[in-house]
Design a protein around this motif. Structure first.
Motif, short mmCIF file in Angstrom:
data_model
loop_
_atom_site.label_atom_id
_atom_site.label_comp_id
_atom_site.label_asym_id
_atom_site.label_seq_id
_atom_site.Cartn_x
_atom_site.Cartn_y
_atom_site.Cartn_z
N LEU A 46 0.82 -1.21 0.00
CA LEU A 46 0.00 0.00 0.00
C LEU A 46 0.86 1.26 0.00
N TYR A 47 1.90 1.24 0.83
CA TYR A 47 2.76 2.41 0.97
C TYR A 47 4.19 1.96 1.24
N CYS A 48 5.14 2.75 0.76
CA CYS A 48 6.55 2.51 1.06
C CYS A 48 7.25 3.84 1.29
N GLY A 49 7.87 3.97 2.44
CA GLY A 49 8.61 5.18 2.76
C GLY A 49 9.90 5.29 1.96
N VAL A 50 10.39 6.51 1.85
CA VAL A 50 11.65 6.79 1.16
C VAL A 50 12.66 7.23 2.21
N CYS A 51 13.73 6.47 2.35
CA CYS A 51 14.74 6.71 3.37
C CYS A 51 16.05 7.15 2.71
N HIS A 52 16.84 7.91 3.45
CA HIS A 52 18.14 8.35 2.94
C HIS A 52 19.02 7.15 2.60
N VAL A 107 23.00 -6.08 -7.73
CA VAL A 107 22.17 -6.68 -8.77
C VAL A 107 21.56 -5.54 -9.59
N SER A 108 21.28 -5.81 -10.85
CA SER A 108 20.65 -4.81 -11.72
C SER A 108 19.45 -5.43 -12.43
N PRO A 109 18.27 -4.83 -12.28
CA PRO A 109 18.02 -3.62 -11.50
C PRO A 109 17.98 -3.91 -10.00
N LEU A 110 18.20 -2.86 -9.22
CA LEU A 110 18.06 -2.93 -7.76
C LEU A 110 16.85 -2.10 -7.37
N VAL A 111 15.90 -2.73 -6.70
CA VAL A 111 14.68 -2.05 -6.25
C VAL A 111 14.83 -1.72 -4.77
N PRO A 112 14.99 -0.43 -4.42
CA PRO A 112 15.09 -0.05 -3.00
C PRO A 112 13.73 -0.09 -2.30
N GLY A 113 13.73 0.43 -1.07
CA GLY A 113 12.50 0.54 -0.30
C GLY A 113 12.44 -0.43 0.85
N HIS A 114 12.43 0.09 2.09
CA HIS A 114 12.43 -0.79 3.26
C HIS A 114 11.53 -0.27 4.38
N GLU A 115 10.53 0.51 4.03
CA GLU A 115 9.53 0.97 5.00
C GLU A 115 8.16 0.64 4.40
N ILE A 116 7.77 -0.62 4.53
CA ILE A 116 6.68 -1.18 3.73
C ILE A 116 5.45 -1.46 4.60
N VAL A 117 4.30 -1.00 4.14
CA VAL A 117 3.03 -1.36 4.75
C VAL A 117 2.13 -1.91 3.65
N GLY A 118 1.48 -3.04 3.92
CA GLY A 118 0.62 -3.64 2.92
C GLY A 118 -0.41 -4.57 3.53
N ARG A 119 -1.21 -5.19 2.67
CA ARG A 119 -2.22 -6.16 3.08
C ARG A 119 -1.80 -7.55 2.63
N VAL A 120 -1.95 -8.51 3.52
CA VAL A 120 -1.62 -9.89 3.20
C VAL A 120 -2.62 -10.43 2.17
N ASP A 122 14.76 19.27 1.69
CA ASP A 122 13.50 19.91 1.34
C ASP A 122 12.34 18.95 1.53
N VAL A 123 12.16 18.46 2.74
CA VAL A 123 11.01 17.60 3.06
C VAL A 123 10.74 17.68 4.55
N ARG A 124 9.46 17.73 4.89
CA ARG A 124 9.05 17.67 6.29
C ARG A 124 7.96 16.62 6.40
N TYR A 125 8.32 15.38 6.84
CA TYR A 125 9.70 15.01 7.17
C TYR A 125 10.07 13.72 6.46
N ARG A 126 9.09 13.13 5.79
CA ARG A 126 9.35 11.86 5.14
C ARG A 126 8.47 11.72 3.90
N PHE A 127 9.08 11.32 2.78
CA PHE A 127 8.29 10.99 1.60
C PHE A 127 7.79 9.56 1.73
N VAL A 128 6.57 9.33 1.27
CA VAL A 128 6.00 7.99 1.22
C VAL A 128 5.38 7.79 -0.16
N VAL A 129 5.71 6.66 -0.79
CA VAL A 129 5.20 6.36 -2.12
C VAL A 129 3.88 5.62 -2.01
#
Length: 355
Positions: free
Chosen positions: A37-43, A58-71, A338-345
């Protein structure tokens, strides 16, 4: 059978992320699959994709480690989660589970090395690497998936899976509670949650910042005090004051100055990470019996504890929700502070990268 999902990833270190497709393995007996559902963007995502930690594994490399979802699917042996549950995945998706640290519930310090949610060799798929949360769906072992309380805003909860636990764990470890004086260095993605968590624990909270620009924002987040360190006067005025100093910035700070602000048996703990050296003044440490410590994120049980705590106290990240197509712009804005305080995709936007 493995499935292909839409994602955003880097083909080359330092180059913009683009729409890609990656395979997710079949759900094993002790795995769960979740739609993201959502994934945060971390430095740290930027550091990995930008090559700060070396060439892409590995290529491609898919980042993202702040994950919320539905089982959406569970393996035959899964007992912790059910289809429809709101869940989260943080920085890691496996560890050896047998070493002293893992048995102590500190899988982040696995003596054989934990498996990162992206960029690590995947023990479940020999020869493959893990791929992260900038994607439609993910499969992970049930033991590394945590329950997200339904009372939390799921978008604001996503950054808790990294930033939230990264500040919660050391605050708990070093005893933040009513009567404790806590200083938070920096007011970014980590720092703003450090303020919220410390206040929720009942501590008296001071934000330390090089300028006065964030005073109003810090007080609005719940800080009791704000001190400007740029001219150096605060280091004298607040000497021998704090029980805990939580350093959340990802750049060198003057350790002798900050350590001098600790009272008897106080601890300064680094939650932010920098690869640049920061010399320690041993004499300052010895005075007042001070300590200087480091902290990674947290173990799985700790992360669940943190989410439950956040739900009780209404703690979530202050976020800006973006579409997948805006990830590269978000990276640029993070680097420009330039963010207060976290981007979430918004996970729904991975299905159509142009949306």
């Amino acid at each position: 059978m493995p499935t292909t999902v839409n994602a955003f990833g880097a083909h080359e270190a330092g180059k913009p992320l683009t729409a890609v497709a990656v395979e997710r393995r079949d759900v094993g007996p002790h795995d769960v699959r979740l739609d993201i559902l959502y994934c945060g963007v971390c430095h740290s995502d930027i550091n990995f994709a930008g090559g700060a930690f070396g060439p892409l594994p590995v290529s491609p490399l898919v980042p993202g480690h702040e994950i919320v979802g539905r089982v959406t699917e569970t393996g035959s042996g899964v007992t912790r989660h059910r289809v429809g549950d709101l869940v989260g995945i943080g920085c890691m998706v496996n560890s050896c589970r047998a070493c002293e640290n893992c048995k102590a519930g500190q899988e982040q310090y696995c003596l054989k090395g934990h498996t990162l949610v992206f960029g690590s060799p995947d023990p479940a798929e020999p020869g493959a690497h893990t791929q992260g949360g900038y994607s439609e769906a993910i499969v992970a072992p049930e033991d590394f998936v945590v329950r997200v309380p339904e009372s939390l805003d799921p978008a604001a909860a996503a950054p808790l899976l990294c930033a939230g636990i990264t500040v919660y764990a050391p605050l708990r470890r070093f005893g933040a509670r009513p009567g404790t004086r806590v200083a938070v260095v920096g007011l970014g993605g980590l720092g703003h949650l450090g303020v919220k968590m410390a206040k929720a624990m009942g501590a008296d909270v001071t934000v330390l910042s090089r300028s006065g620009d964030k005073r109003e924002a810090a007080l609005a987040l719940g800080a009791d005090h704000y001190a400007v360190t740029g001219d150096g006067s605060a280091f004298t005025e607040l000497a021998d004051t704090f029980d805990i100093i939580l350093n959340t910035v990802s750049a060198p700070v003057s350790l002798p100055d900050h350590l001098g602000m600790l009272r008897l048996h106080g601890t300064m703990v680094n939650a932010g990470v920098t690869t640049e050296p920061m010399p320690v003044d041993v004499l300052t440490l010895c005075q007042n019996g001070r300590s200087y410590a480091g902290s990674l994120f947290g173990g799985i049980a700790e992360t669940q504890e943190m989410l439950d705590f956040a739900a009780v106290h209404g703690v979530g990240a202050d976020i800006e929700l973006i579409a997948a197509r805006d990830i590269n712009t978000a990276y640029e804005r993070i680097l420009a502070s330039d963010v207060r305080y976290r981007f979430v995709v918004d996970g729904a936007t991975f299905a159509d990268p142009k949306a």
